[in-house]
Design an enzyme around this catalytic site. Structure first.
Site, PDB file in Angstrom:
ATOM      1  N   GLU A 113      -0.707  -2.321   5.027  1.00  0.00           N
ATOM      2  CA  GLU A 113       0.192  -2.306   6.198  1.00  0.00           C
ATOM      3  C   GLU A 113       0.027  -1.025   6.997  1.00  0.00           C
ATOM      4  O   GLU A 113       0.158  -1.001   8.210  1.00  0.00           O
ATOM      5  CB  GLU A 113       1.654  -2.467   5.747  1.00  0.00           C
ATOM      6  CG  GLU A 113       2.630  -2.729   6.892  1.00  0.00           C
ATOM      7  CD  GLU A 113       2.978  -1.515   7.728  1.00  0.00           C
ATOM      8  OE1 GLU A 113       3.133  -1.646   8.948  1.00  0.00           O
ATOM      9  OE2 GLU A 113       3.090  -0.405   7.154  1.00  0.00           O
ATOM     10  N   ASP A 145       0.791  -1.236   0.000  1.00  0.00           N
ATOM     11  CA  ASP A 145       0.000   0.000   0.000  1.00  0.00           C
ATOM     12  C   ASP A 145       0.823   1.286   0.000  1.00  0.00           C
ATOM     13  O   ASP A 145       1.927   1.340   0.518  1.00  0.00           O
ATOM     14  CB  ASP A 145      -0.969   0.016   1.188  1.00  0.00           C
ATOM     15  CG  ASP A 145      -0.293  -0.262   2.535  1.00  0.00           C
ATOM     16  OD1 ASP A 145       0.706  -1.002   2.570  1.00  0.00           O
ATOM     17  OD2 ASP A 145      -0.770   0.280   3.557  1.00  0.00           O
TER      18      ASP A 145
HETATM   19 ZN   LIG Z   1       5.064   3.398   6.574  1.00  0.00          ZN
HETATM   20 ZN   LIG Z   2       6.404   0.747   5.562  1.00  0.00          ZN
END
Ligand SMILES: [Zn+2]
Ligand SMILES: [Zn+2]
Length: 436
Positions: A161, A95
């Site tokens: 994440e 991401d």
């Molecule tokens: Zn980050």
């Molecule tokens: Zn990262």
């Protein structure tokens, strides 16, 4: 027998490593091109549609068993080696972030979106584009030497994440919940993070607690509204909230065994009141907790409500505290770390593999490490010769990665996989109970 006593660097490199190194060197241009395409088209967490389609197409073309839509937009692929052995998982996060890119590169992101009601650019400002491209390269190398592999490789391309959009589940936590570490059961997991302030060619790591656990808290202080000129006729939540902020500072300084690990309690926002001469009914505060030790994290979770509610009570006010648990400690299993560091030293050179101080930032790789022994390390992505203070940190508009570090990233994951399989003794180490 004597060979085992020699430092790894003095041992002759195995033919499979020589072959993997050649393949990795030959893939550099392709990996850089993948990275640039992903960099130019960044996608936010749980919305990595194009990125995961690109990953899945590549893994299919390599002949792997591919599963898509894992934990929303994740991709998981299995590569069966020619010989029996353990299951090694390799993870890359996919991401981008709501940051508007300022770096002047030909593959600069032009993507914009609306985020939390604000118009913003989208940028790979943490380097997850590098992680995706590197792991695609690793898959290509390992697929080419699969007959020599003594075990199975599970490639995990993970969404979100940096956190899922409000109200959605996502990231490593959701992947674990959906069973990504089962069928086949993973024995060890490896992951890397590119770093904009570590020189290309250098690898940094830390045994044990590496990145902090993170939690969010909110405190609502309820008083009794009154005229600002006559505070004695009400209960002032502004003064009470101020005392609570100061009281929270004593948790780290007075209640925690600070020689065991770092911890932080930060109040990031206070909201209350509307006018100079009105003492409001209510004040709301939000903040974050960081801890490099889960016992200390527990103490903070106990102390925040104790401090807040008792200070409020002493003022005749009321404090409602809620704590939202986010990510656990990113904890490198000490024995796995000790086992694998020689592999990195043999590859990069002993002086280029260095122990780094722990960080109070967080990483959701920790959810995998809660279940299976894992090793997470940092890969240099800063141009050689650049000063750290001149290199933009992660999550900023000037964040920049030197692609010259990618080949070492590919080789490191390949070598860790092959060495782990070679050193396999039949059972995985249990997740260390030394975690504090
Ligand atoms: Zn980050
Ligand atoms: Zn990262």
């Amino acid at each position: 027998m004597a060979l085992a006593l020699l430092p790894a660097a003095l041992q002759a490199q195995s033919p499979v490593k020589t072959r993997m190194n050649q393949l990795a060197d030959g893939l550099e241009k392709k990996v850089v091109a993948w990275r640039r395409e992903i960099h130019q088209n960044p996608e936010l967490g749980n919305r990595e549609f194009q990125t995961s389609a690109k990953v899945a197409a590549h893994l299919h073309a390599l002949g792997l068993e591919v599963k898509t839509n894992v934990a929303k937009t994740g991709v998981v692929a299995i590569l069966k080696g020619g010989k029996p052995g353990p299951v090694v998982a390799l993870r890359a996060d996919m991401d981008g972030l709501p940051v508007t890119e300022r770096v002047d590169v030909p593959f600069k992101s032009g993507v914009t979106t609306e985020y939390n009601g604000q118009k913003t650019g989208v940028m790979h400002a943490c380097g997850h584009d590098s992680h995706v491209a590197i792991l695609m390269g690793v898959a290509e190398v390992l697929a080419a030497v699969k007959n020599d592999l003594k075990g199975t490789v599970k490639f995990i391309f993970q969404p979100a994440e940096e956190g899922a959009p409000a109200g959605e589940e996502g990231g490593a936590k959701l992947m674990v919940k959906e069973g990504v570490l089962d069928n086949p059961k993973v024995d060890a997991i490896f992951g890397l993070h590119i770093n904009s302030q570590t020189e290309v060619g250098t690898i940094k790591y830390r045994p044990g607690a590496t990145m902090a656990a993170v939690d969010w808290f909110s405190i609502k202080v309820k008083g009794k509204q009154t005229h600002g000129a006559a505070p004695w006729s009400g209960v002032d939540p502004v003064v009470t909230a101020s005392q609570i902020v100061m009281g929270l500072q004593t948790i780290v300084s007075r209640n925690l065994p600070i020689t065991e690990g770092a911890a932080v309690v930060t109040v990031g926002a206070i909201h209350g009141g509307i006018r100079q001469n009105i003492i409001p009914e209510e004040v709301n505060m939000i903040g974050t907790i960081r801890a490099l030790n889960s016992e200390m994290q527990k103490t903070i979770h106990r102390r925040i409500p104790e401090v807040a509610t008792n200070i409020a009570e002493s003022a005749g006010a009321k404090a409602d505290v809620s704590i939202e648990t986010m990510y656990p400690v990113t904890y490198n299993d000490p024995s796995l770390t000790e086992q694998m560091v020689p592999t990195l030293e043999a590859l990069a050179g002993k002086e280029k593999v260095v122990i780094t101080p722990a960080q109070t930032g967080a990483e959701d790789f920790s959810f995998f490490q809660e279940k299976v022994p894992g090793f997470f390390y940092f890969l240099g992505g800063m141009p050689k010769g650049k000063k750290v203070e001149d290199a933009a940190p992660h999550h900023t508009p000037d964040f920049y990665i030197d692609e010259g570090g990618f080949v070492l990233g590919i080789k490191s994951l390949c070598h860790l996989t092959v060495d782990y399989m070679d050193q396999w003794k039949g059972t995985a180490a249990a997740v260390s109970s030394k975690k504090k």
